[in-house]
Enzyme design. Structure first.
Site: not given
Ligand SMILES: C[S@@+](CC[C@H](N)C(=O)[O-])C[C@H]1O[C@@H](n2cnc3c(N)ncnc32)[C@H](O)[C@@H]1O
Length: 194
Positions: A109, A113, A145
């Site tokens: 993610d 912001k 990306d």
């Molecule tokens: C944008 S998705 C990308 C998922 C996968 N890596 C992909 O490329 O399709 C980001 C994932 O990271 C997880 N995530 C975000 N912050 C996290 C954290 N602090 N600890 C563990 N997982 C986290 C979210 O729940 C989400 O499933």
């Protein structure tokens, strides 16, 4: 009162996670860790291609982790596990005997912001904690990306003492992730624990 309720909730969650980690990682000394594994497709295929190593995926979202575990079971892999965990809590609560051998952060993610930048996984405090639980020479593979997050990651990894950027390092395993499939383009970085 609210903060006392919150404190107890966090304590209960951490205690459950610590127990779960002790059980899932029993007998393990080195793990290949994916943070934010989503539905686990990438890590499962990677684990299937390297059966002598142990792969561990975490994600904040329980449904995604359940799907990931079901996929690993379907293909009968015994060198992989997924659990629902937050990254900072994982590095805090992982059993002492376990060290991270490689770490993958794919399409995290971006938290665009400014006031949310502290939530980014590529952030000095988290990178230092991650390094403490990683083997010397452990590699961190990052792909995004989001151009601004890429520049941030580059700058942050240049500025911390616990990791060093590695020029021209090979990507460990190519298979499109769910978010990669939606991306028009992406950039990757590799860093090594100092
Ligand atoms: C944008 S998705 C990308 C998922 C996968 N890596 C992909 O490329 O399709 C980001 C994932 O990271 C997880 N995530 C975000 N912050 C996290 C954290 N602090 N600890 C563990 N997982 C986290 C979210 O729940 C989400 O499933």
């Amino acid at each position: 009162m609210v903060s006392e309720v919150h404190r107890k909730r966090v304590e209960a969650r951490k205690s459950k996670l610590k127990e779960e980690l002790g059980s899932v990682l029993v007998g393990r000394e080195e793990i290949k860790l994916e943070i934010g594994c989503g539905h686990g497709h990438w890590l499962t295929d990677f684990a299937a291609s390297q059966k002598d190593d142990f792969f561990f995926g975490i994600d904040l979202i329980g449904d995604r982790v359940e799907r990931a575990n079901r996929k690993a079971e379907r293909v009968e892999l015994d060198n992989i596990a997924f659990i629902k965990a937050e990254a900072s809590e994982l590095v805090e609560l992982m059993p002492d005997k376990v060290a991270i051998e490689s770490v993958y952060v794919l399409f995290p993610d971006p938290w665009p912001k400014k006031r949310h930048w502290k939530n980014r996984l590529i952030y000095p405090t988290f990178l230092n904690k991650l390094a403490e639980r990683s083997l010397q020479g452990c590699r961190l593979y990052f792909r995004t990306d989001h151009e601004e997050y890429f520049d941030w990651a580059l700058h942050t990894l240049e500025s911390v003492e616990s990791w060093q950027l590695v020029e021209g390092a090979a990507w460990p395993f190519e298979r499109e992730t769910v978010f990669q499939a939606k991306a028009e383009s992406y950039q990757s970085l590799v860093a090594q624990r100092c």
